[in-house]
Design a protein around this motif. Structure first.
Motif, short mmCIF file in Angstrom:
data_model
loop_
_atom_site.label_atom_id
_atom_site.label_comp_id
_atom_site.label_asym_id
_atom_site.label_seq_id
_atom_site.Cartn_x
_atom_site.Cartn_y
_atom_site.Cartn_z
N VAL A 70 0.84 -1.19 0.00
CA VAL A 70 0.00 0.00 0.00
C VAL A 70 0.88 1.25 0.00
O VAL A 70 2.07 1.19 0.34
N VAL A 71 0.29 2.37 -0.40
CA VAL A 71 0.98 3.65 -0.29
C VAL A 71 0.60 4.26 1.07
O VAL A 71 -0.59 4.49 1.34
N ASN A 81 0.40 -0.68 11.88
CA ASN A 81 -0.60 -1.44 11.13
C ASN A 81 -0.23 -1.58 9.66
O ASN A 81 -0.80 -2.40 8.94
N LEU A 82 0.69 -0.75 9.19
CA LEU A 82 1.15 -0.86 7.80
C LEU A 82 2.55 -1.49 7.74
O LEU A 82 3.30 -1.28 6.79
N SER A 273 14.25 -2.11 18.75
CA SER A 273 13.60 -2.74 17.59
C SER A 273 14.39 -2.43 16.33
O SER A 273 15.02 -1.39 16.21
N GLY A 274 14.29 -3.33 15.34
CA GLY A 274 14.94 -3.09 14.05
C GLY A 274 14.06 -2.33 13.07
O GLY A 274 14.55 -1.74 12.11
N ASP A 275 12.74 -2.35 13.30
CA ASP A 275 11.82 -1.84 12.26
C ASP A 275 11.14 -0.54 12.65
O ASP A 275 10.07 -0.22 12.15
N PRO A 395 -3.62 0.29 -3.08
CA PRO A 395 -4.41 1.03 -2.10
C PRO A 395 -3.59 2.21 -1.56
O PRO A 395 -2.38 2.09 -1.36
N VAL A 396 -4.26 3.35 -1.38
CA VAL A 396 -3.61 4.53 -0.80
C VAL A 396 -4.32 4.84 0.52
O VAL A 396 -5.54 4.98 0.54
N VAL A 397 -3.56 4.90 1.61
CA VAL A 397 -4.15 5.14 2.93
C VAL A 397 -3.74 6.52 3.42
O VAL A 397 -2.55 6.81 3.56
N GLY A 398 -4.73 7.40 3.63
CA GLY A 398 -4.46 8.73 4.16
C GLY A 398 -5.03 8.87 5.56
O GLY A 398 -5.20 7.87 6.26
#
Ligand SMILES: *Cc1c(COP(=O)(O)O)cnc(C)c1O
Length: 432
Positions: A70-71, A81-82, A273-275, A395-398
């Protein structure tokens, strides 16, 4: 005439060359499922019997796994969550290279077994020279569990009441720690804990003192906490969970702790954390005193928490390679973002879409720096675009603010602006 009798048989549809090819790429069950659904649509009269193969091809997923790229236009840099940090191209390439047989635990010169993941471990040690030794596990929660088990099982972990943190989705660090058989010795109060509170609690039962960075909340007002240098003389290890994974001080985020500064201040072990702000794969980093890292590495539980070769590859490439996307997003200057938002909005307005470039405020996210806002710019759209944009491809999530949908460009790599334009035009029913 019964339309259902005209629906082509499954094996006839599956013989379509496009579906044969897809079967080789995605696996037959996935293709069969798409065919079954297309046949059902034909039976319901939604498509003609001659359209079944085309509909099945159109419904095929792009990949054999269901996760979809997703973007992230939320303006939240580390969006749990992304999937938290997006990997750099270098990390993605390194993972692809490691995906087949690879020398993860093998010395090609001697043909013998070698230290697992030595390249990633050397890269991590190189990024934090103050650490005598390093170890990598599945995530920061695993790093905490390993440290608690190896250094304090059946004994006490001394921790401030102000640092009994819930990290998200109902998971709480105190519960995680006591699940290992360690007991918590809580000291101080929610808002204030002094070095003396720690000193009075430390005794023969103490495994270590733990400092947890409050990475997802802030308390203000009459507050106080003991700094690491005040805790080093107590005769027990001081472990610091810094959360975000910064290796060194980050001028943009002056309140965010980093591994180098903590070790130089006297921390015996740091976990991270690494991420998150490191910008790499999900991983847990352990850095610090050689004997303590060694005790963790040698504990039987370490085997259950170890990372795979794909993680090791991505972590090493993140540490050695070009600046990863999270840090690019962190350092993007607002003037450039404003320009990009105006350009994207301009192209959309030309096509008749109610779009404008607006100033916005981005955030680091649950991964660190609570309360810090990063000046940003967004494309503002009517909020009815939110659903079709999430349903688009990609999908683009704003995020919704004051009845408008904001597509914040700080979290969108500049080369994806064209995809944002295309997605909005397609959601608006305009051909891009
Ligand atoms: C995010 C965070 C954790 C949990 O890390 P994971 O890598 O998600 O397991 C633990 N402690 C702090 C302070 C954090 O910020």
């Amino acid at each position: 005439m019964d339309r259902r009798r005209l629906v082509p048989r499954t094996d006839a549809v599956l013989a379509d060359p496009r579906l044969v090819e897809a079967g080789g790429r995605l696996g037959r069950p996935v293709v069969k499922e798409a065919v079954t659904r297309a046949q059902e649509r034909a039976r319901r009269g939604e498509i003609g019997p001659e359209e079944v193969a085309d509909a099945a091809v159109a419904a095929l997923p792009a990949h054999a796994a269901s996760l979809r790229p997703v973007v992230n236009a939320t303006g939240v840099l580390v969006h749990t969550n992304l999937g938290r940090a997006p990997l750099s191209a270098a990390a993605v390439e390194a993972m692809a290279a490691a995906s087949g047989p690879a020398d993860v635990e093998f010395d090609l010169a001697t043909g013998r077994r070698a230290r697992r993941g030595r390249g990633a471990l050397e890269a991590l040690a190189g990024a934090v020279p103050a650490a005598e030794d390093v170890h990598v596990v599945n995530n920061n929660a695993a790093a905490l569990v390993l440290v608690a088990t190896a250094l304090a099982a059946g004994r006490e972990i001394v921790i401030s009441r102000g640092e009994l943190v819930e990290i998200g989705d109902g998971f709480r660090i105190p519960d995680l720690l006591t699940s290992t058989g360690a007991r918590l010795r809580e000291v101080g109060t929610t808002n204030r804990t002094s070095a003396r509170d720690y000193a009075e609690a430390v005794g023969p039962q103490t495994g270590f003192v733990l400092k947890v960075h409050p990475s997802n909340f802030r308390i203000e007002g009459f507050t106080g906490s003991a700094a690491v240098p005040e805790l080093t003389g107590l005769g027990v290890p001081v472990v610091v969970d810094i959360g975000s994974g910064l290796c060194a001080r980050e001028p943009m985020l002056p309140a965010e702790p980093d591994a180098t500064t903590m070790i130089e201040a006297g921390a015996d072990l740091v976990t991270a954390s690494g991420d998150k702000l490191l910008g790499g794969p999900q991983a847990g980093l352990l850095l610090g005193r050689r004997d303590l890292v060694e005790r963790c590495r040698r504990h039987p539980l370490a085997r259950a928490l170890r990372v795979g070769k794909l993680t090791l590859a991505a972590l090493e490439a993140t540490l050695r390679g070009p600046v990863p996307p999270v840090r690019q997003a962190l350092h993007a200057d607002q003037a450039g973002l404003v320009e990009r938002a105006a350009a994207v909005a301009g192209r959309l307005a030309e096509a008749g879409v109610d779009a404008r470039g607006v100033p916005s405020e981005a955030a680091v996210g649950g991964g660190g720096a609570p309360g810090v806002t990063l000046p940003s710019a967004a494309v503002s759209l009517p909020d009815r675009f939110a659903v079709p944009l999430r349903g688009g491809d990609p999908p683009v999530v704003g995020r919704i603010e004051s009845g408008r949908l904001l597509l914040d460009l700080r979290t969108v790599p500049p080369e994806r602006d064209v995809d944002v334009v295309g997605a909005v035009l397609s959601a608006a029913g305009v051909r891009g």
